[in-house]
Design a protein around this motif. Structure first.
Motif, PDB file in Angstrom:
ATOM      1  N   ASP A 278      23.679  -4.519 -47.959  1.00 50.81           N
ATOM      2  CA  ASP A 278      24.457  -3.367 -47.470  1.00 50.81           C
ATOM      3  C   ASP A 278      24.912  -3.616 -46.044  1.00 50.81           C
ATOM      4  O   ASP A 278      24.149  -4.110 -45.226  1.00 50.81           O
ATOM      5  N   GLY A 279      26.139  -3.214 -45.769  1.00 45.61           N
ATOM      6  CA  GLY A 279      26.626  -3.262 -44.386  1.00 45.61           C
ATOM      7  C   GLY A 279      27.296  -4.563 -44.024  1.00 45.61           C
ATOM      8  O   GLY A 279      27.858  -4.684 -42.939  1.00 45.61           O
ATOM      9  N   LEU A 280      27.241  -5.545 -44.903  1.00 45.94           N
ATOM     10  CA  LEU A 280      27.988  -6.770 -44.614  1.00 45.94           C
ATOM     11  C   LEU A 280      28.484  -7.434 -45.901  1.00 45.94           C
ATOM     12  O   LEU A 280      27.985  -7.165 -46.991  1.00 45.94           O
ATOM     13  N   THR A 281      29.478  -8.272 -45.729  1.00 43.77           N
ATOM     14  CA  THR A 281      30.041  -9.013 -46.867  1.00 43.77           C
ATOM     15  C   THR A 281      29.969 -10.489 -46.546  1.00 43.77           C
ATOM     16  O   THR A 281      30.139 -10.884 -45.388  1.00 43.77           O
ATOM     17  N   LEU A 282      29.723 -11.299 -47.575  1.00 49.82           N
ATOM     18  CA  LEU A 282      29.756 -12.752 -47.405  1.00 49.82           C
ATOM     19  C   LEU A 282      31.021 -13.283 -48.066  1.00 49.82           C
ATOM     20  O   LEU A 282      31.481 -12.718 -49.062  1.00 49.82           O
ATOM     21  N   LEU A 283      31.563 -14.336 -47.516  1.00 51.83           N
ATOM     22  CA  LEU A 283      32.748 -14.937 -48.142  1.00 51.83           C
ATOM     23  C   LEU A 283      32.312 -15.585 -49.448  1.00 51.83           C
ATOM     24  O   LEU A 283      31.215 -16.144 -49.535  1.00 51.83           O
ATOM     25  N   SER A 284      33.153 -15.509 -50.458  1.00 48.24           N
ATOM     26  CA  SER A 284      32.739 -16.082 -51.745  1.00 48.24           C
ATOM     27  C   SER A 284      33.059 -17.569 -51.785  1.00 48.24           C
ATOM     28  O   SER A 284      33.957 -18.050 -51.076  1.00 48.24           O
ATOM     29  N   GLU A 285      32.308 -18.279 -52.602  1.00 45.61           N
ATOM     30  CA  GLU A 285      32.536 -19.710 -52.799  1.00 45.61           C
ATOM     31  C   GLU A 285      32.946 -19.839 -54.264  1.00 45.61           C
ATOM     32  O   GLU A 285      32.075 -19.875 -55.147  1.00 45.61           O
ATOM     33  N   PHE A 296      28.860 -20.665 -40.940  1.00 51.62           N
ATOM     34  CA  PHE A 296      28.403 -19.646 -41.888  1.00 51.62           C
ATOM     35  C   PHE A 296      28.832 -18.290 -41.321  1.00 51.62           C
ATOM     36  O   PHE A 296      28.344 -17.856 -40.271  1.00 51.62           O
ATOM     37  N   VAL A 297      29.772 -17.659 -42.033  1.00 49.59           N
ATOM     38  CA  VAL A 297      30.444 -16.477 -41.478  1.00 49.59           C
ATOM     39  C   VAL A 297      30.135 -15.245 -42.315  1.00 49.59           C
ATOM     40  O   VAL A 297      30.235 -15.281 -43.541  1.00 49.59           O
ATOM     41  N   ILE A 298      29.739 -14.173 -41.633  1.00 46.32           N
ATOM     42  CA  ILE A 298      29.565 -12.889 -42.317  1.00 46.32           C
ATOM     43  C   ILE A 298      30.673 -11.944 -41.862  1.00 46.32           C
ATOM     44  O   ILE A 298      31.293 -12.168 -40.808  1.00 46.32           O
ATOM     45  N   ARG A 299      30.910 -10.910 -42.653  1.00 45.66           N
ATOM     46  CA  ARG A 299      31.877  -9.886 -42.252  1.00 45.66           C
ATOM     47  C   ARG A 299      31.184  -8.538 -42.256  1.00 45.66           C
ATOM     48  O   ARG A 299      30.432  -8.229 -43.185  1.00 45.66           O
ATOM     49  N   SER A 300      31.432  -7.754 -41.205  1.00 41.26           N
ATOM     50  CA  SER A 300      30.847  -6.415 -41.162  1.00 41.26           C
ATOM     51  C   SER A 300      31.685  -5.515 -40.260  1.00 41.26           C
ATOM     52  O   SER A 300      32.178  -5.954 -39.216  1.00 41.26           O
ATOM     53  N   ASP A 301      31.794  -4.246 -40.669  1.00 39.89           N
ATOM     54  CA  ASP A 301      32.467  -3.257 -39.796  1.00 39.89           C
ATOM     55  C   ASP A 301      31.640  -3.055 -38.535  1.00 39.89           C
ATOM     56  O   ASP A 301      32.147  -2.582 -37.524  1.00 39.89           O
ATOM     57  N   ARG A 302      30.350  -3.383 -38.644  1.00 40.23           N
ATOM     58  CA  ARG A 302      29.473  -3.222 -37.467  1.00 40.23           C
ATOM     59  C   ARG A 302      29.160  -4.579 -36.841  1.00 40.23           C
ATOM     60  O   ARG A 302      28.052  -4.825 -36.377  1.00 40.23           O
ATOM     61  N   ARG A 303      30.154  -5.436 -36.829  1.00 42.80           N
ATOM     62  CA  ARG A 303      30.011  -6.781 -36.289  1.00 42.80           C
ATOM     63  C   ARG A 303      29.465  -6.759 -34.856  1.00 42.80           C
ATOM     64  O   ARG A 303      28.585  -7.546 -34.512  1.00 42.80           O
ATOM     65  N   ASP A 304      29.983  -5.832 -34.043  1.00 46.74           N
ATOM     66  CA  ASP A 304      29.580  -5.865 -32.635  1.00 46.74           C
ATOM     67  C   ASP A 304      28.125  -5.419 -32.444  1.00 46.74           C
ATOM     68  O   ASP A 304      27.441  -5.910 -31.550  1.00 46.74           O
ATOM     69  N   VAL A 305      27.665  -4.533 -33.324  1.00 45.28           N
ATOM     70  CA  VAL A 305      26.243  -4.114 -33.273  1.00 45.28           C
ATOM     71  C   VAL A 305      25.356  -5.317 -33.618  1.00 45.28           C
ATOM     72  O   VAL A 305      24.363  -5.595 -32.943  1.00 45.28           O
TER      73      VAL A 305
END
Ligand SMILES: Cc1ncc(COP(=O)(O)O)c(C=O)c1O
Length: 379
Positions: A278-285, A296-305
């Motif tokens: 919850d709270g983040l997305t991983l790029l798909s392979e 290794f990159v994650i994506r999140s709307d709360r990236r700065d937190v």
């Protein structure tokens, strides 16, 4: 205790004795330009990739520029590429006199969207005077772009492909029983040996891989002042040769590239298992793709937190890239604006690169995941 984003000193310890032997040979022969080290590295990297030729050049940017020139790109031409990349991808296009035409990404992978390119090509038939001549896909963070689909589209539309494999040394696509390395599927594949890459030098360096004899010859000439022989020049070229000293560093690192990439993949699998859902997305392979996990990159709307929490715990992290190219001041002249590529813009606002290198321990990966989890639960 600090968790490093990248640990080049650990790599150096493994290769130091071999590099010193290489340097001794260079000094003994005082062959500082070209020479056996460069030729040996080119052969070894070509064998590794299963490509007919590798031509060593002075950087990834020059690799891209020379490859584009060699396929005939020049003033007035248009080259399709992604806005979610390092500036060098667009710089190389502009340096040939051509114009980058950005197309949005697939948000699941971060790489160029093939349906978006098809739509762009359909529109370009009516709006572009000459139409695009080439596609320059980037294997972002080490994940191969959708090369098989891109190759089919390029063939159907009579476009050439130059691959930006500057982050993708050893990444693969498994297709119909074949294992194809990123950088070997288009007309040419371009690599950077910037120190932090999976295969990195002790300074600047790059290479072009190609199966085309004439193109390899042309790039060999262009990288060396258009030389036919010492003082005979067939064209104005560049001083864009791979440094001999760098070749001696790259050779022992190349011997370890598969092992180091396998370790990156193991660590990536641990991140995938231990990071919160919850709270983040991983790029798909996508099936059949093997990323070499340059990042290794994650994506999140709360990236700065998450970023603040990691830095507080002395865990190094980065943002690749905070501003997509179409919104960079350098690209203002191309006439793009906010909203033109919503997926790339959303990605730039949400990405965070976690520590990733072959000397990271499994415990460190789990500690990073724990801090991310805690930050999302409390921040
Ligand atoms: C995607 C991409 N393209 C091109 C380059 C340019 O490579 P170099 O810095 O060796 O010129 C880089 C390097 O960072 C890159 O990441």
């Amino acid at each position: 205790m600090t968790i490093k984003f990248l640990d080049l000193a650990a790599q150096n310890r493994e290769i130091m004795a071999q590099v010193e032997r290489g340097f001794e040979e260079i000094h003994a022969k005082t062959s500082y330009i070209g020479g056996p080290q460069v030729a040996a590295f080119e052969n070894e990297f070509a064998n590794f990739l299963g490509a007919r030729h590798v031509v060593g050049v002075s950087s990834g940017t020059d690799a891209l520029r020379l490859a584009l020139l060699a396929i005939g790109i020049g003033p007035g031409d248009e080259v399709i590429t992604t806005p979610m990349t390092f500036i060098a991808t667009a710089e190389a296009i502009v340096q040939t006199g051509a114009r980058p035409a950005f197309v949005d990404i697939d948000p699941n992978t971060g790489n160029l969207s093939v349906p978006e390119i098809a739509r762009y090509l359909e529109r370009a038939r009516f709006t572009s005077p000459n139409g695009p001549r080439a596609i320059l896909p980037v294997h972002l963070y080490g994940l191969p772009a959708a090369m098989i689909e891109l190759r089919d589209l390029a063939q159907a539309c009579d476009l050439k492909i130059v691959e930006d494999a500057c982050q993708a040394h050893g990444a693969r696509i498994n297709y119909q029983g074949q294992s194809l390395f990123a950088g070997t599927i288009g007309a040419a594949g371009c690599f950077s040996f910037y120190p932090g890459k999976n295969l990195g030098a002790w300074g600047e360096g790059g290479a072009v891989a190609t199966n085309d004899d004439a193109m390899a010859e042309q790039i060999r000439t262009l990288r060396d002042h258009g030389r036919l022989s010492h003082y005979a020049h067939s064209a104005y070229g560049y001083n864009a040769r791979l440094d001999t000293i760098q070749a001696a560093v790259l050779r022992p690192k190349l011997e370890r590239l598969e092992e180091w990439n396998a370790q990156r993949r193991r660590l990536a699998a641990i991140y995938r298992e231990t990071l919160p859902q919850d709270g983040l997305t991983l790029l798909s392979e996508p099936a059949g793709s093997e990323s070499c996990y340059h990042l290794f990159v994650i994506r999140s709307d709360r990236r700065d937190v998450i970023r603040t929490a990691l830095l507080r715990e002395e865990i190094e992290c980065g943002i690749h890239y905070p501003v997509p190219l179409h919104l960079q001041p350098a690209c203002r002249g191309l006439g793009y604006q906010h909203g033109d590529f919503p997926h790339a813009e959303a990605m730039a606002d949400s990405v965070l690169s976690l520590p990733m290198h072959p000397f990271l321990s499994e415990r460190e990966v789990m500690s990073v995941s724990k801090v991310v989890k805690h930050a999302l639960a409390t921040g």
